[in-house]
Every structure is written in C-alpha cells, then in structure tokens.
Design a protein around this motif. Sequence first.
Motif, mmCIF file in Angstrom:
data_model
loop_
_atom_site.group_PDB
_atom_site.id
_atom_site.type_symbol
_atom_site.label_atom_id
_atom_site.label_comp_id
_atom_site.label_asym_id
_atom_site.label_seq_id
_atom_site.Cartn_x
_atom_site.Cartn_y
_atom_site.Cartn_z
ATOM 1 N N ARG A 460 4.427 -125.395 22.131
ATOM 2 C CA ARG A 460 5.218 -124.363 21.461
ATOM 3 C C ARG A 460 5.741 -124.878 20.127
ATOM 4 O O ARG A 460 5.770 -124.152 19.127
ATOM 5 N N VAL A 461 6.163 -126.135 20.100
ATOM 6 C CA VAL A 461 6.683 -126.721 18.865
ATOM 7 C C VAL A 461 5.568 -126.787 17.811
ATOM 8 O O VAL A 461 5.779 -126.425 16.646
ATOM 9 N N THR A 462 4.386 -127.221 18.228
ATOM 10 C CA THR A 462 3.288 -127.335 17.255
ATOM 11 C C THR A 462 2.900 -125.966 16.715
ATOM 12 O O THR A 462 2.632 -125.826 15.511
ATOM 13 N N ALA A 463 2.902 -124.958 17.583
ATOM 14 C CA ALA A 463 2.557 -123.615 17.114
ATOM 15 C C ALA A 463 3.598 -123.127 16.103
ATOM 16 O O ALA A 463 3.273 -122.511 15.086
ATOM 17 N N TRP A 464 4.849 -123.431 16.398
ATOM 18 C CA TRP A 464 5.975 -123.037 15.535
ATOM 19 C C TRP A 464 5.828 -123.701 14.163
ATOM 20 O O TRP A 464 5.985 -123.074 13.119
ATOM 21 N N LEU A 465 5.448 -124.983 14.157
ATOM 22 C CA LEU A 465 5.258 -125.688 12.881
ATOM 23 C C LEU A 465 4.031 -125.169 12.140
ATOM 24 O O LEU A 465 4.067 -124.983 10.918
ATOM 25 N N ALA A 466 2.953 -124.918 12.883
ATOM 26 C CA ALA A 466 1.720 -124.443 12.231
ATOM 27 C C ALA A 466 1.977 -123.123 11.518
ATOM 28 O O ALA A 466 1.527 -122.908 10.388
ATOM 29 N N THR A 467 2.705 -122.225 12.183
ATOM 30 C CA THR A 467 3.034 -120.937 11.561
ATOM 31 C C THR A 467 3.835 -121.163 10.284
ATOM 32 O O THR A 467 3.583 -120.528 9.256
ATOM 33 N N PHE A 468 4.783 -122.075 10.357
ATOM 34 C CA PHE A 468 5.617 -122.342 9.189
ATOM 35 C C PHE A 468 4.791 -122.923 8.041
ATOM 36 O O PHE A 468 4.898 -122.478 6.895
ATOM 37 N N HIS A 469 3.933 -123.904 8.357
ATOM 38 C CA HIS A 469 3.110 -124.522 7.310
ATOM 39 C C HIS A 469 2.208 -123.487 6.642
ATOM 40 O O HIS A 469 2.011 -123.507 5.430
ATOM 41 N N ALA A 470 1.657 -122.589 7.450
ATOM 42 C CA ALA A 470 0.750 -121.577 6.891
ATOM 43 C C ALA A 470 1.498 -120.703 5.892
ATOM 44 O O ALA A 470 0.961 -120.284 4.877
ATOM 45 N N LYS A 471 2.756 -120.424 6.189
ATOM 46 C CA LYS A 471 3.549 -119.550 5.346
ATOM 47 C C LYS A 471 4.106 -120.291 4.129
ATOM 48 O O LYS A 471 4.281 -119.698 3.071
ATOM 49 N N HIS A 472 4.441 -121.566 4.305
ATOM 50 C CA HIS A 472 5.070 -122.342 3.231
ATOM 51 C C HIS A 472 4.318 -123.648 3.002
ATOM 52 O O HIS A 472 4.833 -124.718 3.333
ATOM 53 N N PRO A 473 3.113 -123.568 2.426
ATOM 54 C CA PRO A 473 2.285 -124.773 2.301
ATOM 55 C C PRO A 473 2.908 -125.818 1.383
ATOM 56 O O PRO A 473 2.522 -126.983 1.442
ATOM 57 N N ASP A 474 3.883 -125.454 0.551
ATOM 58 C CA ASP A 474 4.462 -126.441 -0.349
ATOM 59 C C ASP A 474 5.783 -127.005 0.170
ATOM 60 O O ASP A 474 6.380 -127.864 -0.451
ATOM 61 N N ALA A 475 6.236 -126.483 1.334
ATOM 62 C CA ALA A 475 7.491 -126.990 1.888
ATOM 63 C C ALA A 475 7.197 -128.220 2.747
ATOM 64 O O ALA A 475 6.121 -128.337 3.308
ATOM 65 N N PRO A 476 8.152 -129.138 2.823
ATOM 66 C CA PRO A 476 7.892 -130.375 3.561
ATOM 67 C C PRO A 476 7.835 -130.185 5.071
ATOM 68 O O PRO A 476 7.381 -131.068 5.782
ATOM 69 N N GLY A 477 8.308 -129.049 5.593
ATOM 70 C CA GLY A 477 8.339 -128.823 7.038
ATOM 71 C C GLY A 477 9.630 -128.127 7.381
ATOM 72 O O GLY A 477 10.264 -127.535 6.510
ATOM 73 N N ARG A 478 10.014 -128.176 8.649
ATOM 74 C CA ARG A 478 11.285 -127.557 9.045
ATOM 75 C C ARG A 478 12.335 -128.634 9.245
ATOM 76 O O ARG A 478 12.017 -129.756 9.621
ATOM 77 N N PRO A 479 13.589 -128.300 9.012
ATOM 78 C CA PRO A 479 14.648 -129.296 9.172
ATOM 79 C C PRO A 479 14.658 -129.857 10.603
ATOM 80 O O PRO A 479 14.491 -129.111 11.560
ATOM 81 N N VAL A 480 14.842 -131.168 10.721
ATOM 82 C CA VAL A 480 14.902 -131.804 12.042
ATOM 83 C C VAL A 480 15.931 -131.101 12.926
ATOM 84 O O VAL A 480 15.694 -130.864 14.109
ATOM 85 N N GLU A 481 17.069 -130.724 12.312
ATOM 86 C CA GLU A 481 18.139 -130.094 13.093
ATOM 87 C C GLU A 481 17.669 -128.822 13.779
ATOM 88 O O GLU A 481 18.049 -128.535 14.907
#
Length: 647
Positions: A460-481
């Motif tokens: 679930r976490v990887t899917a959540w990150l993949a969706t985010f990366h697809a939407k924001h390819p220039d962002a470093p990722g999601r905040p650890v918090e």
Amino acid sequence: VNAAPPSSQAAPPLASRHFILGTAGHIDHGKTSLVKALTGTDTDRLPEEKRRGMTIELGFAELAIGPLRFGVVDVPGHEKFVRTMVAGATGIDVALLVVAADDSVMPQTIEHVAILGLLGVPRMVVALTKVDMVEPDMAELAAAEVEDLLAATPFAASRVCPVSSITGHGLDDLREAIAAAAGAIAAPPRDRPFRMCVDRVFTLAGRGTVVTGSVLRGRVEAGETLDVFPGGFSCRVRDLQSHGIEQTIVAGGQRAAINLGGIDRDQVDRGSELATPGYLAPSRMLDVSLQALASADRPLKSTAVVHLCMGTTEAPVRVVLIDRPELAAGESAYAQLRCGRFLTAAYGQRFILRDASATRTLGGGVVLRPVARRRRWPVDRELAALGRVERGTPEDRLEDLLTLTGFQPPTDLQVCARAGIEPGDVAAVRQRLREADRLVSLPGGDAEVVPAVVETLLGRVTAWLATFHAKHPDAPGRPVEALLGHLERAAGRPAVRGLLDRWVASKRIGVLGNFVALPQFAPKLSAAEDKALAAMIEQIRAGGLKPPGLAELVLPAKIEAKRLDRLALLAVALGELVRIDSSIYLHADADRRLRETVAALIREQGPVSVSQAREALDSSRKFAVPFMEYLDRVGFTRRVGDKRELV
Ligand SMILES: Nc1nc2c(ncn2[C@@H]2O[C@H](COP(=O)(O)OP(=O)(O)OP(=O)(O)O)[C@@H](O)[C@H]2O)c(=O)[nH]1
Ligand SMILES: [Mg+2]
C-alpha cells in the motif's frame, strides 16, 4: 490386591456423559409416540397439537440409558415445519430417524436425512415403527428401502431397529443401538467458552425470562455473565435447570433452561444465542463451503437470495459464489453469504439453505470464516486460502485468521470462534507458526503478525508513493512524517520507526532528506533547472550567514518564482539547504555555524537577546530575527521573555 490408590484415570463421573438425541422423519410416522414410549414424556403439550394429533413445536424429554444421559428433542414431521425441524436438529449428537413400517420412506424421510447429513450430525439410529401393524415381510421391505436411502449418505452404517411404541416390541434393542451410537462419538467440549442457541423463551411469574436450548459447547454456571445475540446485550445467569432439575452448572450435550437477569423478554427470542462474553462476534458476511443437494431441481445462481437456517436462527441471505456463476445439483463450491442483519457463527458450524420462500431444501454447508470481509483477494488466492481453512491444519486456520486481522490480533476466545481452536491450544499453535517463520514479531514491541500482513502494508505504501511520483515527478517524495502517520494508523505507534528502517535497509523504500520515495525514484529536472539548482546552492553557500534571497540569485536561465521555490525545497530534501523562512535559505554549512555560534554564546553568557546574537554572528537584524525564530522552531533554542536559552 485392593491396595491400589484411587486412580486418576477412573472413568469420568457417570453424569458427565451427556448427549442430545434428536428425532427426524415423515409426519405421523410415530416420532412423538416413540419418545413417549422411551421416556414416559408426552412432548406434544400444546392444545393445538393435541387437537390435530401432530407435532407443531419442538418437544423435549430426558432419556437415561445406563450411564448415558440424553436430552431428547422431538421435531415435527410436517413439510410446513421443516424450519422448526432444522432448529431442533441443531446441536444433536445422535439422530433418531423414525420410519413407519407401513408407510416406508416418504418425502420428509428423504428431506430430513439430507438435512441431518448437511448438518454433519455424527450418528444415526433408525427406528422402524408400527411393526405391530404390518406383516414381517412388509417390515423387511421398508427396512431395505431405508437402507437404500442411507447407502449414499454418511449414515450408511446406521442400525435399523424394528419397534412398536404400542406393544413395546424392540425398545430394548433400540436403547442399546442408541447407546452404542453415542459411545462411538466424542462428547461436545465442556470447557469454556459456552454457547447455546435459544429454541424457546418464556416468562415465569416472579422469575423473569427463561430461555431453553441444547448447549452446543462449553459450560455455564449460575451467577455468570453471558452475551446475548443479536444485539450483543449482557445478561446474568440467575439460575439453571436441566430437564426441570436445578443445576449449578450445565455443559455441552445437555438441555438447559436458563433464567436470565438484566434482560427483557423482547430482547431474546428463538434464534437468539447465548455465549461467553468475547467469544462470538456478529457479522453480516460469512465465508462458507456450500454443498448443493443432489436432488436439487435447478442450479443455485450466484447472487440469488435464499433462506438460511443456522443454529436456531433464520434469515434471508444473498449467496455470492466465488468462482462460478451457478452451483449445479450435487456440486460444492466456496461462497460468501451476505445478510441484511448481523449473524453469529463459529468456525465449522453447519447450516441449511432453503429457497427464498423456505419450501424446498437446496443444500447447506460449513462456515469457514464467521467474520468475513467484502473485498476479497483475487479468485485464485481466495480459493487456495479457503481450501486451507477447510481442509488444512489448525496452523493454517490461525494463519488465515491472522492474515485477515492484520495488526489487530484476536484474543484466544476469538481464535476459538473463528479458527476452531480450543483456547487452551492456541498458544501451542501460535508457537508452531512462530517456529516456521509464519508468525514474526514487529519491531518496537511484542506484537506479532504474519509476514503477509507487513507485505500488504508495504504494498500500500509503495502504491501511494508511485501515485505521488507520477503526479509530481520533480518533487523529492512525500514527507517522512506523512508516511509515519500513515503507518501508525495501520500498525500502531511502537512499530512505525522500526518498519520504516527495515524497509529502507532492504531498499524497499528510499529516503531523501526528510522525504520518502520509491528507491529507484529520482526527481526529474530539465537541464536548465539542473543548472539553476547548482547555481542556487553555490550562491547561497557563498553568502554564508548573509545569504541572497531566492529573488536575488543570478541564474543561468530565467526560472519562474514558483518553480524556484520547488527547486529550493528539493535542495532542502537533498540536505544542501535549510529553510529559514519563505524567502531565506541557508546552506547546510552556514546552518552548522549558526548553531555552533549561538550555542557557544549561550553557554558563555546565559540567555541571549537577538542583538547579542546578531553581533556574535556578524549579521544584520534582517537575518538575526528569522534565524532565532528558526532555531526556536526546530527546537534548538527556547524563548524566555525576549531572550533565548538552549533546549
Ligand atoms: N400401531 C401403532 N401405532 C403407532 C405407533 N407409533 C405411532 N403410532 C400412531 O401413529 C400416529 C402418529 O404418531 P405420532 O407419534 O404423533 O407421529 P409423529 O411422527 O410424532 O407425527 P408428527 O410429529 O406430526 O410428525 C398416532 O396415532 C400414534 O398412535 C406404533 O408403533 N404402532
Ligand atoms: Mg410428533
């Protein structure tokens, strides 16, 4: 010779061998008369039963054969009352199939035998009644027909005893056959948890509500508290009887009449259940193994609504077949039963399905997951899992349950209800799973889960990150918090840091500064942005403790202000810059110098004001205030009045 001490292996007290004996068979074949001939009790008590000469409601009597005690349940034979018969047949250990020698096998003989088979009743004895009315060869013919009927059922080895309830012929033989049948089966569990399906409720003046039923398992004592379903009310056992005799305890295999305190008459009815608190859990969905009767005249379609008879309860349910559109006569398959109201069931419990108008028996089955969920796994995985739950070991069943309960582990009582493992055996089954690495501990505590649960969470976490990366390819990722918050909701606070560390160490998750990302992910920048980023970091580094603002940078290409903000945040994620406020960024080296200088100053002089800090930093007021606020914000310093001290 007689010096041996009293043996601890002595036979259990005679009174502890209790079983339920239930009649079955076509109308007027002599069930009630036989019960009376065997026990002396006329179980047809209602005026209407007397007038019509037929059984309408369940009747109860007690039969003693040597050391064995039978609670007898007499059921109606009329085809309109098959539902009552099913309620009565719940929890019986030995079936007494009654077939009249003059009439032989009739429709409800066949239907009742099918129901007893579907209910998994362990043993049957056949009473061939009314032999006083027919020639011996007629009786033999009827006996042969019964044997033919039983040949293809689990009851093929049942003894057929010719009897007459009028003359008493054959009754001793029948008693002996019943005792032999009971002797061959294991008595139901007499340890807690207790469970009883209510088949009758009445009120006694001055005593309140009394419910009766066959105790399915376990024991209960006067004074104990029980749960009542549906509703989940709590009630107190005021006193107990079995066959009219006061008891301090009743247990599996016995009939019980329980006087309940703390509950109103209208909170309990036939179909209600009593159970040890914490044992049963209500659910609208059950995962089951289904068996269609070979005699069914049409297939059972998936999503059809049918009539469920389970325990003493009845309810319309929707049958959702898992791997096929319909179930043909004689076939079996896995299915989910969905109900508009809450049902209570236990692992391995049998049930009957009748058509929507409850006039024909379609089949029945076994409950595999008494608390099921709507979203299922892909068909192959679901079928394999249900197969293990149905035919596997206790370890397989516990593993399946723990896969479903995830990070909320069930209690031993819940394991008993949902995986069919006695509470006293749960620890050993858990231990065997642990030894086979099928149960692993979570970091940061003593909670344990099956590995699949952690894998699912990671998925679930990887899917959540993949969706985010697809939407924001220039962002470093999601905040650890944000990820930690996510994990805490799923897995509980103690485990989250350890889980993340594990995933990072095994390269399942990547970390970039304060951001998490997929390990293979890198923010995508254009060549111009790449150059601008490098120039930004370099110029801010060169500015030391008087860094240029973003707007003052001299960049190789023109970059929009908003993009520039994003680049600065990326530099923060990369650990190159720290953010002081929306317009001031500091290089990591300068940040270190800032902290060292302020710390040294405070250690020397005690709490410092902004202007003291400004002097020491050789900076301007423009920077000193934001710097000190930044140090407060990150918890390096703390404000006291208009000065700062170290945290
Ligand atoms: N001659 C003779 N008559 C019997 C015998 N057993 C029952 N009968 C008669 O058969 C009739 C029906 O008997 P019941 O015991 O009420 O039958 P049942 O199977 O309980 O009927 P339902 O409960 O309505 O299904 C009664 O008139 C009985 O007297 C028997 O062994 N011999
Ligand atoms: Mg009867």
